[in-house]
Each structure stands twice: as C-alpha cells, then as structure tokens.
Design an enzyme around this catalytic site. Structure first.
Site, mmCIF file in Angstrom:
data_model
loop_
_atom_site.group_PDB
_atom_site.id
_atom_site.type_symbol
_atom_site.label_atom_id
_atom_site.label_comp_id
_atom_site.label_asym_id
_atom_site.label_seq_id
_atom_site.Cartn_x
_atom_site.Cartn_y
_atom_site.Cartn_z
ATOM 1 N N ASP A 212 23.206 21.103 -16.185
ATOM 2 C CA ASP A 212 22.768 21.540 -16.719
ATOM 3 C C ASP A 212 21.462 20.004 -16.561
ATOM 4 O O ASP A 212 21.669 19.908 -15.082
ATOM 5 C CB ASP A 212 22.349 20.751 -18.307
ATOM 6 N N HIS B 221 20.901 14.479 -24.350
ATOM 7 C CA HIS B 221 19.785 14.382 -24.263
ATOM 8 C C HIS B 221 19.388 13.140 -24.817
ATOM 9 O O HIS B 221 18.843 12.203 -23.627
ATOM 10 C CB HIS B 221 18.880 14.730 -25.016
#
Length: 393
Positions: free
Chosen positions: A319, A246
């Site tokens: 993802d 992230h």
C-alpha cells in the site's frame, strides 16, 4: 449500469470530436466476450496485463537478455510504482530514471486522462510501463467523472447479480484500458461489517467471506477479460482491523481469526494473473509488530500459500508508503522502500516523484552492503516484467 454507460458513450463521442481519442491506441473490443462468465475458473485469451499503448520494442524479450541490458539502478527502478501529478511529471521521472510504474491518484491532473496523455507518456519508457490506478467504484474512483459512477462494492453485492458485476467490471476495465491504464488496485476483498463511511466500510462487498469471494471474483475476472490486471487488497485482511492506517498504526485480529474469515477469499481468488496488495496491518501471531506491507512473514504466508491458498509467484504491491501514518510515523520513504523489498515485495508504491533519486541511491547502497540480494532484484524484475507482458521466456 445502463445509465452510466449511456453517459460514457456521450463522453466518448465528445472526446473523439475534440480529437483526444486519436491517441488511444490501447482500446479493446466493446462487447463482452461470450466465453467469459463469472463461473469460469480461468481467464480467457483476452487476459493480457498490458496495452498496445505501453508495449514497446523491448516487449517479448527473454528474461536473461533483459537483465543483461539493465544496470542495477535500472533494475531497481523497475520495482518502483510512484504517484504523479500529471503527464509532465510522469514523463520527466521516466526519462530521468526509467521507473517501472506510475500511479494515477486523486491529485493527478485530470487532463492526463481526459486528454488521453498516458500513451505518449508510456512511449518514453524503454520497457513496458505499468500504469496503475485506484478504481473500485463508490467513493474510491478516479474515472467516475469521465465515464460515470459505479456503485460501491457493498451496494453492488446488495443490488446486482454476480453476472451483472462481471459485466460492470469488464466495461469499466475497457474504459480504463482505453486510457492506457494497465493495473487497477481493485477489487477490495476485505471481509467487513464496518459502517459504510469507515476506512473499509462500503468498499467491502460483504461481511460474509463466501459473498466476498463470489463478487470480488466476478469483478476481478471482468477486469482481466478487459486486459487490466486486478490487484486483490488488503492482504491478509483489513476488514476487522482497529483503526485507519492513513492516520496511525492498525492491528488486526490474531492470524488464527483471519484464517477463519479474512483469508478465505484469497484461497479462491489468488492466481498468477492477479496482483496482491499488502496492507499496513500489524497481525498478532504473524508480523511481530511490523506492518504486513514490510513483513517477511506476511510475504512468506502469501508466497507459500500456508494460509490454505495456492502458492503465489505473481506481483506483490505495498500500500502507499509515503502518505499513511502506519508507515510514516516510523520510517522515511527510503527506509520504507528498503524494508518492503527486503521483505520480498516486488512493487513499492508511494505518492510523489521527488524522492525517486534518493530512494534509488539508497537501494544501490543496500544491495552493495548485501542487505538486499542482487539475485532477488533480478528475479523481481522478471516477475514484474512478465506481468507487464514484456517477457516471452
């Protein structure tokens, strides 16, 4: 478990009283099938990957007939799975571009679930709509406030039996199906000893590959038997990686080490009935500096079974491609989706619908230039539609 499902029963009564449950045409049976046990090697007849709410008149069409009816842009749209802010956003992008899937995230208006709006959104799709969610239990949960919380994977393995884990997943899967969800990005099969609050941490069942295999397998079978497609993640293994994708680039141990630990669960759990999500993971000795989610070598490893697992011809997901700096520091969304598809990924996942037209414009050009094969697009549409229950041959 007993407390959680007592709460769920109360909420169900409340929603039914409010008139919301009348739109739930995808709910299944409310008892655990006696023939389904955590030790079974295959799913039972209840292992469908779509719901009545998302089945349309095109369900059961033959693959060649389907492809003949779709334009190139419509085919490419079937390979996108995009986050939505709510029912209106979802309906608008489906009507505009007929995308193949939507993702319900933490930012999605809760009324889309509490008011049972997914079926009416899905009805706008000409093909069965893939409706995805992140529902692992613990800190990664989208329906805990509605149905009651489930424990994290780590707590589950520490405090529950494998059979209890199966039943918990089956019941959660029934709850998801009652909302019109068709795919859950769970279980997390990462093997990790990281602290609970780290990026994987308590999302991992254990630092022992055998325990992860046993518990994740039970969880996946529970979802399958409830009619939800489970998605194993994050291939080829995030559990011992450095950093958080992230916030930046992430590197795993070398592929040889992953073979000994992180890839062990996949050897037993990969099957045609599940999906697999690729992590944004640079794997020394495999991906050559690319994140696995856009790496042809990582896709080939999974497809071929060269890591010691079965060959896999099911749906591969990225993802999130738009909110994780392991990707966005280098690629804009059109480039990331192109790279994922050129690598062989069937479902490009990202968080907002605004970029869909530009992504499709770009992909059409990429196909016209020959960078992305039209034949691969056709085969991926077959793969995705088959997983959604939309093909009968």
């Amino acid at each position: 478990m007993r407390i959680r499902h007592s709460v769920a029963a109360v909420l169900t009564v409340v929603l039914a009283t409010a008139g919301c449950a009348s739109s739930d045409s995808g709910s299944g049976d409310t008892t655990t099938p006696a023939s389904s046990t955590p030790g079974s090697s295959t799913a039972t007849a209840t292992t469908t990957t779509t719901t009545d709410a998302t089945a349309t008149a095109t369900s059961g069409i033959c693959g060649d007939d389907l492809l003949a009816r779709l334009t190139l842009r419509q085919k490419l749209a079937q390979l996108l799975n995009v986050g939505v802010t709510g029912a209106a956003d979802a309906q608008a992008i489906i009507e505009a571009e007929q995308i193949g899937g939507i993702f319900i995230g933490s930012w999605t208006d809760a009324s889309m679930l509490t008011d049972r709006l997914v079926p009416q959104v899905a009805a706008k799709s000409e093909l069965p709509l893939m409706v995805t969610i992140d529902e692992e239990g613990g800190r990664v949960s989208r329906v805990g406030a509605l149905f009651g919380p489930d424990p994290s994977a780590r707590v589950t393995a520490q405090t529950m039996t494998v059979d209890e884990t199966y039943r918990m997943a089956f019941e959660r899967g029934q709850e998801l199906k009652s909302l019109g969800i068709t795919v859950d990005f769970a279980p997390d099969v990462d093997v990790s000893s990281q602290p609970d609050d780290s990026v994987i941490g308590d999302r991992s069942f254990s630092d022992d590959p055998a325990i992860v295999t046993e518990y994740a397998g039970a969880y996946a079978r529970g979802l399958l038997d409830a009619g939800i497609m489970p998605v194993l993640k994050h291939f080829p293994g995030h559990g011992s990686a450095s950093g958080d994708s992230h916030t930046g680039a992430v590197t795993t141990p070398p592929i040889g080490q992953l073979q000994q630990i992180d890839l062990v669960p996949y050897r037993s759990l990969v099957s045609p009935e599940v999906g697999v999500m690729l992590g944004h993971l640079d794997v020394p000795g495999l991906t050559g500096g690319l994140p696995a989610s856009i790496s042809p070598a990582a896709v080939d490893l999974l497809r071929s079974g060269a890591y010691g697992g079965p060959a896999f011809d099911g749906v591969i997901f990225t993802d999130d491609l738009s909110g994780m700096r392991a990707i966005t520091d280098t690629y804009d969304i059109t480039e990331a989706v192109e790279a994922a598809m050129v690598a062989g990924v069937n479902q490009a996942l990202w968080l907002t619908t605004a970029e869909v037209p530009a992504v499709l414009d770009h992909l059409e050009q990429v196909v016209a230039e020959g960078t992305l094969s039209a034949e691969w697009v056709d085969e991926s549409v077959r793969t995705v539609t088959r997983a959604k229950g939309g093909l009968d041959c």
